[in-house]
Design a protein around this motif. Sequence first.
Motif, PDB file in Angstrom:
ATOM      1  N   LEU A 188       3.866  -0.204  -8.590  1.00  0.00           N
ATOM      2  CA  LEU A 188       4.352  -1.530  -8.976  1.00  0.00           C
ATOM      3  C   LEU A 188       3.871  -2.582  -7.992  1.00  0.00           C
ATOM      4  CD1 LEU A 188       7.986  -0.567 -10.024  1.00  0.00           C
ATOM      5  CD2 LEU A 188       6.009  -0.988 -11.492  1.00  0.00           C
ATOM      6  N   GLN A 189       3.987  -2.238  -6.720  1.00  0.00           N
ATOM      7  CA  GLN A 189       3.515  -3.130  -5.661  1.00  0.00           C
ATOM      8  C   GLN A 189       3.660  -2.400  -4.339  1.00  0.00           C
ATOM      9  OE1 GLN A 189       6.322  -6.313  -4.517  1.00  0.00           O
ATOM     10  NE2 GLN A 189       7.591  -5.570  -6.191  1.00  0.00           N
ATOM     11  N   PRO A 190       2.840  -2.748  -3.352  1.00  0.00           N
ATOM     12  CA  PRO A 190       2.974  -2.108  -2.046  1.00  0.00           C
ATOM     13  C   PRO A 190       4.399  -2.273  -1.542  1.00  0.00           C
ATOM     14  CG  PRO A 190       0.966  -3.397  -2.121  1.00  0.00           C
ATOM     15  CD  PRO A 190       1.713  -3.691  -3.388  1.00  0.00           C
ATOM     16  N   ILE A 191       4.912  -1.220  -0.995  1.00  0.00           N
ATOM     17  CA  ILE A 191       6.325  -1.212  -0.638  1.00  0.00           C
ATOM     18  C   ILE A 191       6.545  -0.230   0.500  1.00  0.00           C
ATOM     19  CG2 ILE A 191       6.866   0.600  -2.305  1.00  0.00           C
ATOM     20  CD1 ILE A 191       9.494  -0.845  -2.878  1.00  0.00           C
ATOM     21  N   HIS A 192       7.536  -0.487   1.312  1.00  0.00           N
ATOM     22  CA  HIS A 192       7.804   0.431   2.425  1.00  0.00           C
ATOM     23  C   HIS A 192       8.869   1.435   2.038  1.00  0.00           C
ATOM     24  CE1 HIS A 192      11.443  -1.886   3.190  1.00  0.00           C
ATOM     25  NE2 HIS A 192      10.713  -2.971   3.122  1.00  0.00           N
ATOM     26  N   GLY A 193       8.958   2.497   2.846  1.00  0.00           N
ATOM     27  CA  GLY A 193       9.805   3.633   2.531  1.00  0.00           C
ATOM     28  C   GLY A 193      11.236   3.262   2.184  1.00  0.00           C
ATOM     29  N   TYR A 194      11.820   2.511   3.045  1.00  0.00           N
ATOM     30  CA  TYR A 194      13.217   2.130   2.817  1.00  0.00           C
ATOM     31  C   TYR A 194      13.364   1.381   1.498  1.00  0.00           C
ATOM     32  CZ  TYR A 194      17.905   0.782   4.337  1.00  0.00           C
ATOM     33  OH  TYR A 194      19.261   0.632   4.454  1.00  0.00           O
ATOM     34  N   GLY A 195      12.352   0.595   1.192  1.00  0.00           N
ATOM     35  CA  GLY A 195      12.397  -0.167  -0.049  1.00  0.00           C
ATOM     36  C   GLY A 195      12.267   0.710  -1.283  1.00  0.00           C
ATOM     37  N   ILE A 196      11.556   1.807  -1.148  1.00  0.00           N
ATOM     38  CA  ILE A 196      11.367   2.702  -2.291  1.00  0.00           C
ATOM     39  C   ILE A 196      12.709   3.218  -2.768  1.00  0.00           C
ATOM     40  CG2 ILE A 196      10.433   4.925  -2.986  1.00  0.00           C
ATOM     41  CD1 ILE A 196       8.048   4.403  -1.177  1.00  0.00           C
ATOM     42  N   LYS A 203      -1.833   5.091   0.470  1.00  0.00           N
ATOM     43  CA  LYS A 203      -2.427   4.599   1.711  1.00  0.00           C
ATOM     44  C   LYS A 203      -1.396   3.686   2.369  1.00  0.00           C
ATOM     45  CE  LYS A 203      -6.852   2.865   3.390  1.00  0.00           C
ATOM     46  NZ  LYS A 203      -6.156   2.718   4.663  1.00  0.00           N
ATOM     47  N   ALA A 204      -1.251   3.849   3.660  1.00  0.00           N
ATOM     48  CA  ALA A 204      -0.193   3.108   4.351  1.00  0.00           C
ATOM     49  C   ALA A 204      -0.775   2.075   5.297  1.00  0.00           C
ATOM     50  CB  ALA A 204       0.695   4.077   5.130  1.00  0.00           C
ATOM     51  N   GLY A 220      12.134  -9.822   6.742  1.00  0.00           N
ATOM     52  CA  GLY A 220      13.129  -9.850   7.809  1.00  0.00           C
ATOM     53  C   GLY A 220      12.517  -9.864   9.197  1.00  0.00           C
ATOM     54  N   GLY A 221      11.206  -9.948   9.264  1.00  0.00           N
ATOM     55  CA  GLY A 221      10.563 -10.019  10.561  1.00  0.00           C
ATOM     56  C   GLY A 221      10.578  -8.696  11.294  1.00  0.00           C
ATOM     57  N   ARG A 222      10.398  -7.635  10.554  1.00  0.00           N
ATOM     58  CA  ARG A 222      10.452  -6.312  11.160  1.00  0.00           C
ATOM     59  C   ARG A 222       9.229  -5.519  10.731  1.00  0.00           C
ATOM     60  NH1 ARG A 222      15.987  -3.263  11.224  1.00  0.00           N
ATOM     61  NH2 ARG A 222      16.560  -5.421  10.930  1.00  0.00           N
ATOM     62  N   GLU A 223       8.757  -4.649  11.597  1.00  0.00           N
ATOM     63  CA  GLU A 223       7.583  -3.849  11.265  1.00  0.00           C
ATOM     64  C   GLU A 223       7.955  -2.758  10.265  1.00  0.00           C
ATOM     65  OE1 GLU A 223       4.104  -4.196  12.398  1.00  0.00           O
ATOM     66  OE2 GLU A 223       5.191  -6.099  12.415  1.00  0.00           O
ATOM     67  N   ALA A 224       7.165  -2.619   9.242  1.00  0.00           N
ATOM     68  CA  ALA A 224       7.418  -1.582   8.250  1.00  0.00           C
ATOM     69  C   ALA A 224       6.092  -1.088   7.705  1.00  0.00           C
ATOM     70  CB  ALA A 224       8.292  -2.113   7.119  1.00  0.00           C
ATOM     71  N   LYS A 225       6.127   0.145   7.242  1.00  0.00           N
ATOM     72  CA  LYS A 225       4.919   0.804   6.766  1.00  0.00           C
ATOM     73  C   LYS A 225       4.847   0.621   5.256  1.00  0.00           C
ATOM     74  CE  LYS A 225       2.889   5.234   8.213  1.00  0.00           C
ATOM     75  NZ  LYS A 225       3.328   6.513   8.808  1.00  0.00           N
ATOM     76  N   TYR A 226       3.879  -0.124   4.815  1.00  0.00           N
ATOM     77  CA  TYR A 226       3.763  -0.385   3.386  1.00  0.00           C
ATOM     78  C   TYR A 226       2.810   0.614   2.731  1.00  0.00           C
ATOM     79  CZ  TYR A 226       6.430  -4.685   3.523  1.00  0.00           C
ATOM     80  OH  TYR A 226       7.448  -5.590   3.641  1.00  0.00           O
ATOM     81  N   TYR A 227       3.275   1.209   1.651  1.00  0.00           N
ATOM     82  CA  TYR A 227       2.470   2.196   0.942  1.00  0.00           C
ATOM     83  C   TYR A 227       1.895   1.588  -0.332  1.00  0.00           C
ATOM     84  CZ  TYR A 227       4.369   5.738   4.033  1.00  0.00           C
ATOM     85  OH  TYR A 227       4.710   6.469   5.145  1.00  0.00           O
ATOM     86  N   ARG A 228       0.638   1.912  -0.555  1.00  0.00           N
ATOM     87  CA  ARG A 228      -0.047   1.393  -1.722  1.00  0.00           C
ATOM     88  C   ARG A 228      -0.715   2.567  -2.443  1.00  0.00           C
ATOM     89  NH1 ARG A 228      -4.895  -0.275  -1.531  1.00  0.00           N
ATOM     90  NH2 ARG A 228      -4.809  -0.377   0.743  1.00  0.00           N
ATOM     91  N   LEU A 229      -0.765   2.489  -3.755  1.00  0.00           N
ATOM     92  CA  LEU A 229      -1.374   3.552  -4.551  1.00  0.00           C
ATOM     93  C   LEU A 229      -2.893   3.443  -4.456  1.00  0.00           C
ATOM     94  CD1 LEU A 229      -0.113   5.724  -6.363  1.00  0.00           C
ATOM     95  CD2 LEU A 229      -0.631   4.282  -8.319  1.00  0.00           C
ATOM     96  N   THR A 230      -3.561   4.553  -4.202  1.00  0.00           N
ATOM     97  CA  THR A 230      -5.023   4.571  -4.203  1.00  0.00           C
ATOM     98  C   THR A 230      -5.510   4.845  -5.622  1.00  0.00           C
ATOM     99  OG1 THR A 230      -5.150   6.939  -3.848  1.00  0.00           O
ATOM    100  CG2 THR A 230      -4.989   5.544  -1.891  1.00  0.00           C
ATOM    101  N   PRO A 231      -6.790   4.662  -5.897  1.00  0.00           N
ATOM    102  CA  PRO A 231      -7.321   5.019  -7.219  1.00  0.00           C
ATOM    103  C   PRO A 231      -7.040   6.480  -7.557  1.00  0.00           C
ATOM    104  CG  PRO A 231      -8.923   3.696  -6.024  1.00  0.00           C
ATOM    105  CD  PRO A 231      -7.800   3.961  -5.063  1.00  0.00           C
TER     106      PRO A 231
END
Lengths: 116, 116
Positions: free
Chosen positions: A28-36, A69-70, A77-88
């Motif tokens: 749907l869109q790049p998103i971080h773990g907690y957000g998933i 891919k992360a 919120g101004g915090r570092e987070a790992k965003y995951y994106r779907l690869t082909p």
Amino acid sequence: MPRQSEPPHDAEILQGTLDMLILKICALQPIHGYGIVQRLQQISRDALHIRQGSLYPALYRLEGKGWLKAEWHTTEGGREAKYYRLTPAGRKQLEQEKAGWNRLCEAIALVLDAAE
Amino acid sequence: MPRQSEPPHDAEILQGTLDMLILKICALQPIHGYGIVQRLQQISRDALHIRQGSLYPALYRLEGKGWLKAEWHTTEGGREAKYYRLTPAGRKQLEQEKAGWNRLCEAIALVLDAAE
DNA sequence: CCGAGATACCTTGACATCCTAGGCATTCTG
DNA sequence: CAGAATGCCTAGGATGTCAAGGTATCTCGG
């Protein structure tokens, strides 16, 4: 102090569907773990819930297979987070898993609807 | 001589659905283990297949929970076989598992159909 | 009549996946 | 300032499925 652990929840994720769900959410869109976790809960109207203890190993696994891919970014919120994106490759995998899921659903429907 | 083992098959049973499928097959009519495999394959049009290595532990488990009851009878082929029958508790359990399965399917459909 | 295959039961061991239960650090809120 | 929320992660155990085997009987073709 020990952090409040997640409350027990009987909504188990069916084995094998976790990867598909994660891939879909990331599609749907790049998103971080907690957000998933939150997004899944929201979309499924609270019917599905991924535990963090299941999530992170799964993300690691999916990234290792080249489906995700992360990248580190800053959240709103101004915090570092790992965003995951779907690869082909991940998109392809998602399509396959969806197809497999549909086949399975149809097959099970056949069985459950079977009358003697 | 080692018996010909079952051919590898990619139609994995999704973890958690096995019990429901077995209960449903047994609900149709009393049936023995070997027959369950065939019946399931037939009804699902070859889409589902239970391995014997999964079947027998599952039957043992289901009997232990009081959802199935077994009796030895003679098959048409004149051979002793263990016939499994659904108990009232098993019928209730089957209903619950079906309801859970439907909820799950709906929830997953919500996710898979979600557009950004 | 004999060997192969189908029918019927079962067990063991490996493996993947998920859950429970924690830990750590930062930011927001009352 | 304390606690909740946000964000990451790991270790250990339970569970369920699969692969691969074992035993025995019956049937059928050659």
